[in-house]
Design a protein around this motif. Sequence first.
Motif, PDB file in Angstrom:
ATOM      1  N   ALA A  63       8.516  -0.588   3.387  1.00  0.00           N
ATOM      2  CA  ALA A  63       8.806   0.845   3.246  1.00  0.00           C
ATOM      3  C   ALA A  63       7.514   1.654   3.276  1.00  0.00           C
ATOM      4  CB  ALA A  63       9.562   1.106   1.941  1.00  0.00           C
ATOM      5  N   ALA A  64       6.478   1.160   2.580  1.00  0.00           N
ATOM      6  CA  ALA A  64       5.192   1.860   2.545  1.00  0.00           C
ATOM      7  C   ALA A  64       4.598   1.954   3.940  1.00  0.00           C
ATOM      8  CB  ALA A  64       4.229   1.144   1.599  1.00  0.00           C
ATOM      9  N   GLU A  65       4.729   0.873   4.699  1.00  0.00           N
ATOM     10  CA  GLU A  65       4.240   0.867   6.082  1.00  0.00           C
ATOM     11  C   GLU A  65       5.025   1.864   6.922  1.00  0.00           C
ATOM     12  OE1 GLU A  65       1.828  -0.476   7.738  1.00  0.00           O
ATOM     13  OE2 GLU A  65       0.970  -1.752   6.159  1.00  0.00           O
ATOM     14  N   GLU A  66       6.348   1.750   6.786  1.00  0.00           N
ATOM     15  CA  GLU A  66       7.227   2.596   7.595  1.00  0.00           C
ATOM     16  C   GLU A  66       6.973   4.070   7.319  1.00  0.00           C
ATOM     17  OE1 GLU A  66      11.046   0.616   7.689  1.00  0.00           O
ATOM     18  OE2 GLU A  66      11.986   2.597   7.948  1.00  0.00           O
ATOM     19  N   MET A  67       6.701   4.401   6.048  1.00  0.00           N
ATOM     20  CA  MET A  67       6.499   5.806   5.673  1.00  0.00           C
ATOM     21  C   MET A  67       5.033   6.202   5.801  1.00  0.00           C
ATOM     22  SD  MET A  67       9.581   6.509   5.105  1.00  0.00           S
ATOM     23  CE  MET A  67       9.411   8.215   4.572  1.00  0.00           C
ATOM     24  N   LYS A  68       4.229   5.290   6.344  1.00  0.00           N
ATOM     25  CA  LYS A  68       2.806   5.561   6.607  1.00  0.00           C
ATOM     26  C   LYS A  68       2.060   6.027   5.359  1.00  0.00           C
ATOM     27  CE  LYS A  68       3.270   6.568  11.529  1.00  0.00           C
ATOM     28  NZ  LYS A  68       4.709   6.199  11.641  1.00  0.00           N
ATOM     29  N   LEU A  69       2.321   5.341   4.257  1.00  0.00           N
ATOM     30  CA  LEU A  69       1.629   5.689   3.016  1.00  0.00           C
ATOM     31  C   LEU A  69       0.194   5.183   3.065  1.00  0.00           C
ATOM     32  CD1 LEU A  69       4.174   4.865   0.160  1.00  0.00           C
ATOM     33  CD2 LEU A  69       3.604   7.084   1.151  1.00  0.00           C
ATOM     34  N   ASN A  70      -0.680   5.930   2.442  1.00  0.00           N
ATOM     35  CA  ASN A  70      -2.047   5.476   2.212  1.00  0.00           C
ATOM     36  C   ASN A  70      -1.996   4.708   0.883  1.00  0.00           C
ATOM     37  OD1 ASN A  70      -4.713   5.175   1.620  1.00  0.00           O
ATOM     38  ND2 ASN A  70      -5.124   7.379   1.369  1.00  0.00           N
ATOM     39  N   TYR A  71      -1.892   3.380   0.982  1.00  0.00           N
ATOM     40  CA  TYR A  71      -1.633   2.637  -0.250  1.00  0.00           C
ATOM     41  C   TYR A  71      -2.642   1.538  -0.505  1.00  0.00           C
ATOM     42  CZ  TYR A  71       0.244  -1.095   2.734  1.00  0.00           C
ATOM     43  OH  TYR A  71       0.386  -2.102   3.666  1.00  0.00           O
ATOM     44  N   LYS A  72      -2.733   1.145  -1.750  1.00  0.00           N
ATOM     45  CA  LYS A  72      -3.396  -0.112  -2.046  1.00  0.00           C
ATOM     46  C   LYS A  72      -2.526  -0.905  -3.019  1.00  0.00           C
ATOM     47  CE  LYS A  72      -6.536   1.319  -5.682  1.00  0.00           C
ATOM     48  NZ  LYS A  72      -6.963   2.657  -5.946  1.00  0.00           N
ATOM     49  N   VAL A  73      -2.621  -2.209  -2.912  1.00  0.00           N
ATOM     50  CA  VAL A  73      -1.756  -3.077  -3.701  1.00  0.00           C
ATOM     51  C   VAL A  73      -2.483  -3.467  -4.979  1.00  0.00           C
ATOM     52  CG1 VAL A  73      -0.608  -5.320  -3.748  1.00  0.00           C
ATOM     53  CG2 VAL A  73      -0.562  -3.944  -1.658  1.00  0.00           C
TER      54      VAL A  73
ATOM     55  N   THR B   1      -1.434   6.142  -2.915  1.00  0.00           N
ATOM     56  CA  THR B   1      -0.378   5.457  -3.652  1.00  0.00           C
ATOM     57  C   THR B   1      -0.850   4.064  -4.036  1.00  0.00           C
ATOM     58  OG1 THR B   1       0.613   4.659  -1.611  1.00  0.00           O
ATOM     59  CG2 THR B   1       1.498   6.690  -2.516  1.00  0.00           C
ATOM     60  N   ARG B   2      -0.242   3.588  -5.111  1.00  0.00           N
ATOM     61  CA  ARG B   2      -0.565   2.247  -5.606  1.00  0.00           C
ATOM     62  C   ARG B   2       0.735   1.455  -5.658  1.00  0.00           C
ATOM     63  NH1 ARG B   2      -2.888   3.030 -11.056  1.00  0.00           N
ATOM     64  NH2 ARG B   2      -0.715   3.405 -11.540  1.00  0.00           N
ATOM     65  N   LEU B   3       0.761   0.346  -4.959  1.00  0.00           N
ATOM     66  CA  LEU B   3       1.930  -0.531  -5.013  1.00  0.00           C
ATOM     67  C   LEU B   3       1.646  -1.575  -6.085  1.00  0.00           C
ATOM     68  CD1 LEU B   3       2.578  -1.155  -1.190  1.00  0.00           C
ATOM     69  CD2 LEU B   3       3.106   0.845  -2.575  1.00  0.00           C
ATOM     70  N   SER B   4       2.383  -1.526  -7.162  1.00  0.00           N
ATOM     71  CA  SER B   4       2.125  -2.445  -8.272  1.00  0.00           C
ATOM     72  C   SER B   4       3.077  -3.626  -8.198  1.00  0.00           C
ATOM     73  CB  SER B   4       2.294  -1.720  -9.606  1.00  0.00           C
ATOM     74  OG  SER B   4       1.327  -0.698  -9.706  1.00  0.00           O
ATOM     75  N   PHE B   5       2.503  -4.801  -7.957  1.00  0.00           N
ATOM     76  CA  PHE B   5       3.292  -6.032  -7.853  1.00  0.00           C
ATOM     77  C   PHE B   5       3.009  -6.912  -9.058  1.00  0.00           C
ATOM     78  CE2 PHE B   5       3.296  -5.751  -2.911  1.00  0.00           C
ATOM     79  CZ  PHE B   5       4.172  -4.698  -3.003  1.00  0.00           C
ATOM     80  N   ARG B   6       3.837  -7.931  -9.204  1.00  0.00           N
ATOM     81  CA  ARG B   6       3.597  -8.809 -10.348  1.00  0.00           C
ATOM     82  C   ARG B   6       2.476  -9.789 -10.017  1.00  0.00           C
ATOM     83  NH1 ARG B   6       8.394 -13.334  -9.977  1.00  0.00           N
ATOM     84  NH2 ARG B   6       8.181 -13.563  -7.731  1.00  0.00           N
ATOM     85  N   ASP B   7       1.979 -10.395 -11.061  1.00  0.00           N
ATOM     86  CA  ASP B   7       0.951 -11.410 -10.912  1.00  0.00           C
ATOM     87  C   ASP B   7       1.647 -12.752 -10.742  1.00  0.00           C
ATOM     88  OD1 ASP B   7      -1.068 -13.174 -11.120  1.00  0.00           O
ATOM     89  OD2 ASP B   7      -1.818 -12.471 -13.064  1.00  0.00           O
ATOM     90  N   PRO B   8       1.539 -13.360  -9.560  1.00  0.00           N
ATOM     91  CA  PRO B   8       2.314 -14.603  -9.320  1.00  0.00           C
ATOM     92  C   PRO B   8       1.887 -15.746 -10.232  1.00  0.00           C
ATOM     93  CG  PRO B   8       0.834 -14.116  -7.467  1.00  0.00           C
ATOM     94  CD  PRO B   8       0.727 -12.959  -8.410  1.00  0.00           C
TER      95      PRO B   8
END
Length: 646
Positions: A451-461, A421-428
């Motif tokens: 939520a990503a942590e809690e659901m144990k997702l394999n993610y990158k931001v 999964t990819r967590l897409s955040f804004r560019d500060p």
Amino acid sequence: MSTIKITFPDNSVREFENGVNGIQISESISKKLAAEALAVEVDGEVWDMSRPINKDAEVKILKWQDDGGKYTYWHSSAHLMAEAIEEIFPGTKFGIGPPIENGFYYDIDMGDHAITADDLAKIEGKMAEYTQHDFPYIRKELSWQEAYDYFKQKGDDYKLELLEEHKNEKISLYKVGKFTDLCYGPHVPSTGRIKFIKLLNVAGAYWRGSEKNKMLQRIYGISFPSKKELDEYLYRVEEAKRRDHRKLGTELEIFLLTPKVGGGLPLWLPKGTIIRETLENFLRQEQKKRGYLAVVTPHIGNLNLYKTSGHYPYYKDSQFSPIKVENEEYLLKPMNCPHHFQIYAAKPHSYRDLPIRLSEFGTVYRYEQSGELNGLTRVRSFTVDDSHMFVRQDQLKAEVCDVIDLIQLVFNTLGFKDFTTRLSFRDPLNKEKYGGADELWDRAEREILEAAEEMKLNYKVAIGEAAFYGPKIDFLVKDVLGRTWQLGTVQIDYVMPERFNLEYVGSDGQKHRPVVIHRAPFGSLERFIGVLIEHYAGEFPLWLSPLQVVVMPITDAQNEYAASVVNKLKQAEIRVELDTRNEKINYKIREHELKKVPYMLIVGDKEKNSNSVSIRRHKKGDLGSQPLNEFIKSVTEEIENKKITS
RNA sequence: GCUGGCGUAGCUCAGAGGUAGAGCAGCUGAUUCGUAAUCAGCAGGUCGUCGGUUCAAAUCCGACCGCCAGCUCCA
């Protein structure tokens, strides 16, 4: 002579003379390592083996197995190809020639000459010849002016353009054989390292990736240290072709694309529709359990809706032109949200009613450039398993967790074990690109992360990848071609509720703004099924298979019994066909194996007399006989459990 | 949209200036058969479309349409 300290990956430290290079270090470790070494990583940077190291450093010798090693290997292969091209086609101008995920390419300008398959063979032959000569790759550092003069006299305009960006820097060149290239490096020690080469195809590519620039010819190739690896790679390419959903989709009569209807407008054939409806029903059931409310909305909407949402005219170029009706303009809907927002806004809501989850398998229409269309994975009309949930800020995290849980259930059920999964955040640094208040974004991003942590997702931001209306989570699946497909998505939205003036009455009696979550586990049914076809190579699990069982009598003396078997299976809601054609049993078996039918029931006199069936499972062969009732029981169980294998 | 390649029967392909061919699928008949192809016959095509060159074009040339690979794009 001074000494320097070299630290190895196992944290051991050894002293070497100042100016030692990768070759000497690897030789000091073992002959074998020195023979396999392709490059050396010095303090995280990949260097040539021959480049002197002048300070204490962490050093890793890179072999083929290391990504940096492969990268260097393919980079050097690209240069070797350029040398061969220059020899065969003097005067060719060179663009860039980098390594890529699978191999390498070089962009070249040959004027009017279009590269042919024969040319590729010639170039490949020349490359093979050069690997025999074992030319060293020699690094040279020049001043900017020296480098400029060199490429100027050579007439390599593209290299000159690249040089413009590196004024006042030391310029490194690499020479291999007679060919000298502008290049950061690094390279393998000599051409003899490159053993087995295959040039794959030629395609057009804009210089520097811009549509405004000239189109160059790009030659793709790949190389390996062993024949075995090259053969395996070519086998994988063949396998990918075998699984291609466009080929299988046509053969298995899943869908049809015809220019008579239009590019990118798939027609779902009866067999494909079964798959589609089965997937839809599966998701509908899960959504009912989770309190979703199904709605249905039309395929067009007033253009003003999309002006309100802000999508029009910003995405005007990727929409079909508006339809004029009386004095109004309508748009084929490019998304479902504005329709759903109207449903929410049609009556007042209490904070007690939230979350409200509206869901629809909504077909949307987007204009994609003709060259972009591709089977079911890139189309102009597709159906989103859409839902818009209207939640209070304090409900957001729990709701996101529930959505992630649903998407995980969908992926696991369908056998996609390796998704990321990819967590897409804004560019500060670029906040003006995004709508919505700062503190809402901060909170949403924090809660998505939690939520990503809690659901144990394999993610990158991914910073800066957020939609303009909020951060999102995308689910990425790799197909057999190694392409990554974005399937499911969860998006948080603060902007649309504002634009559409959505509200609810809070416990304080005041009006509040809900947050909207957009989400789609499949993403689009079209793309999802396209990826599924390739994932399963057309061999669908029983619960999804359009045809589950074929009953075939040995001779027509068993036709009546076979028909009664078919009837019982139908009553058990099993998708079954009867094959009474006047053909040998081997013929029928072959045919249904090729059509990938999961179960074949062969009935002869033995089965007829014992009220049983002889079972043949696709790809597994003869499973022996079983009483009919037992077969029905086990098959029903396999369907209900949505078993993935057998 | 751009660059390149490719368009011959439902499918897979052969034919490369002299008037269209095979296998599979389809249809008809025979065969009644135990775990991946029974035999025979029949039928099927304005060779993507339109225009040009030629005594003659599936074949050469041009334009267009479609497909494929890649580039650009993807709320």
